[in-house]
Motif scaffolding. Sequence first.
Motif, PDB file in Angstrom:
ATOM      1  N   ALA A  44       0.832  -1.209   0.000  1.00 52.70           N
ATOM      2  CA  ALA A  44       0.000   0.000   0.000  1.00 52.70           C
ATOM      3  C   ALA A  44       0.869   1.263   0.000  1.00 52.70           C
ATOM      4  O   ALA A  44       0.676   2.174   0.804  1.00 52.70           O
ATOM      5  CB  ALA A  44      -0.960   0.008   1.187  1.00 52.70           C
ATOM      6  N   VAL A  45       1.852   1.294  -0.911  1.00 49.59           N
ATOM      7  CA  VAL A  45       2.732   2.452  -1.039  1.00 49.59           C
ATOM      8  C   VAL A  45       2.580   3.044  -2.436  1.00 49.59           C
ATOM      9  O   VAL A  45       2.026   2.419  -3.341  1.00 49.59           O
ATOM     10  CB  VAL A  45       4.206   2.074  -0.784  1.00 49.59           C
ATOM     11  CG1 VAL A  45       4.381   1.570   0.641  1.00 49.59           C
ATOM     12  CG2 VAL A  45       4.680   1.021  -1.780  1.00 49.59           C
ATOM     13  N   GLU A  46       3.107   4.262  -2.600  1.00 43.34           N
ATOM     14  CA  GLU A  46       2.965   4.961  -3.872  1.00 43.34           C
ATOM     15  C   GLU A  46       4.281   5.166  -4.602  1.00 43.34           C
ATOM     16  O   GLU A  46       4.288   5.522  -5.781  1.00 43.34           O
ATOM     17  CB  GLU A  46       2.300   6.323  -3.649  1.00 43.34           C
ATOM     18  CG  GLU A  46       0.882   6.220  -3.082  1.00 43.34           C
ATOM     19  CD  GLU A  46       0.264   7.578  -2.851  1.00 43.34           C
ATOM     20  OE1 GLU A  46       0.964   8.595  -3.085  1.00 43.34           O
ATOM     21  OE2 GLU A  46      -0.906   7.641  -2.447  1.00 43.34           O
ATOM     22  N   ASN A  47       5.408   4.967  -3.910  1.00 42.35           N
ATOM     23  CA  ASN A  47       6.684   5.179  -4.575  1.00 42.35           C
ATOM     24  C   ASN A  47       7.773   4.331  -3.930  1.00 42.35           C
ATOM     25  O   ASN A  47       7.563   3.680  -2.899  1.00 42.35           O
ATOM     26  CB  ASN A  47       7.082   6.663  -4.555  1.00 42.35           C
ATOM     27  CG  ASN A  47       7.135   7.224  -3.139  1.00 42.35           C
ATOM     28  OD1 ASN A  47       7.837   6.690  -2.276  1.00 42.35           O
ATOM     29  ND2 ASN A  47       6.381   8.284  -2.889  1.00 42.35           N
ATOM     30  N   ARG A  48       8.954   4.354  -4.525  1.00 38.96           N
ATOM     31  CA  ARG A  48      10.057   3.512  -4.073  1.00 38.96           C
ATOM     32  C   ARG A  48      10.646   3.969  -2.740  1.00 38.96           C
ATOM     33  O   ARG A  48      11.166   3.151  -1.986  1.00 38.96           O
ATOM     34  CB  ARG A  48      11.152   3.482  -5.150  1.00 38.96           C
ATOM     35  CG  ARG A  48      10.716   2.754  -6.408  1.00 38.96           C
ATOM     36  CD  ARG A  48      11.866   2.639  -7.376  1.00 38.96           C
ATOM     37  NE  ARG A  48      11.442   1.895  -8.549  1.00 38.96           N
ATOM     38  CZ  ARG A  48      12.216   1.053  -9.223  1.00 38.96           C
ATOM     39  NH1 ARG A  48      13.456   0.875  -8.855  1.00 38.96           N
ATOM     40  NH2 ARG A  48      11.752   0.415 -10.278  1.00 38.96           N
ATOM     41  N   VAL A  49      10.606   5.255  -2.500  1.00 41.59           N
ATOM     42  CA  VAL A  49      11.125   5.750  -1.230  1.00 41.59           C
ATOM     43  C   VAL A  49      10.338   5.148  -0.072  1.00 41.59           C
ATOM     44  O   VAL A  49      10.908   4.764   0.957  1.00 41.59           O
ATOM     45  CB  VAL A  49      11.085   7.290  -1.175  1.00 41.59           C
ATOM     46  CG1 VAL A  49      11.425   7.789   0.220  1.00 41.59           C
ATOM     47  CG2 VAL A  49      12.065   7.880  -2.181  1.00 41.59           C
ATOM     48  N   GLN A  50       9.030   5.025  -0.228  1.00 41.48           N
ATOM     49  CA  GLN A  50       8.204   4.431   0.825  1.00 41.48           C
ATOM     50  C   GLN A  50       8.548   2.958   1.025  1.00 41.48           C
ATOM     51  O   GLN A  50       8.522   2.449   2.151  1.00 41.48           O
ATOM     52  CB  GLN A  50       6.723   4.605   0.486  1.00 41.48           C
ATOM     53  CG  GLN A  50       6.252   6.051   0.572  1.00 41.48           C
ATOM     54  CD  GLN A  50       4.820   6.234   0.102  1.00 41.48           C
ATOM     55  OE1 GLN A  50       4.326   5.466  -0.726  1.00 41.48           O
ATOM     56  NE2 GLN A  50       4.160   7.253   0.615  1.00 41.48           N
TER      57      GLN A  50
END
Length: 225
Positions: A209-215
């Motif tokens: 449930a994340v939106e980008n690679r940093v998360q």
Amino acid sequence: MHSERQPVRVVIVDDEELVRMALRLVIDGEPDLSVVAEAADGNAAIAVVDEHRPDVVLMDVRMPVRDGLSATRELLARAEPPRVLMLTTFDSDDLVLGALQAGALGFVLKDTRPAQILDAVRTVADGEPVLSPAAAARVIAAATGPRSAHVRDVSREAAREKLSALTERERETARAIADGLGNPEIARRLCISIATVKAHTGNLFAKLAVENRVQIALLVRDAEQ
């Protein structure tokens, strides 16, 4: 693959002529990449981008006349902006975060190996973010900051629970992302195709449930603290 279509068009922006020359030699040596223009400061970069409409701008952060962060903000406000990969000798937290906040898709240090810079250009050209390992570590550190032992414990357990739902390959992909690797590098590390890397990454976005690679990198960091 880019080799199956027109080469990715790249503009190099750096105030040092020797740096521009070295980057041009490296990039133009690849069949799927092509340097279409150069610029020595942020104002010149905007004019060059307007003229050549590149796919990717390799943008130095610190330059005279106008810095790369300011130029990036203006370029990305356009209706059809290029993708921007920031390049610098500096790796301070404010520069990394400033570049990402400006809308850059990637951030690599100038002492990064040429092969990794080329991979970063390709990754950004595909519309996917990429951070060098050093930059990724600083983003994670800046994003989390000092926390109490209780907060660390709660974050660690929550992250480990989320990661436990992943397959072994997905966990390996998440670890590679946390190490700041782009898709080509992940494919080489895991001995799989880039298409498979993209599939695993898509699964990570959905399952975690994340939106980008940093998360994703933050979750891996929390699980290992």
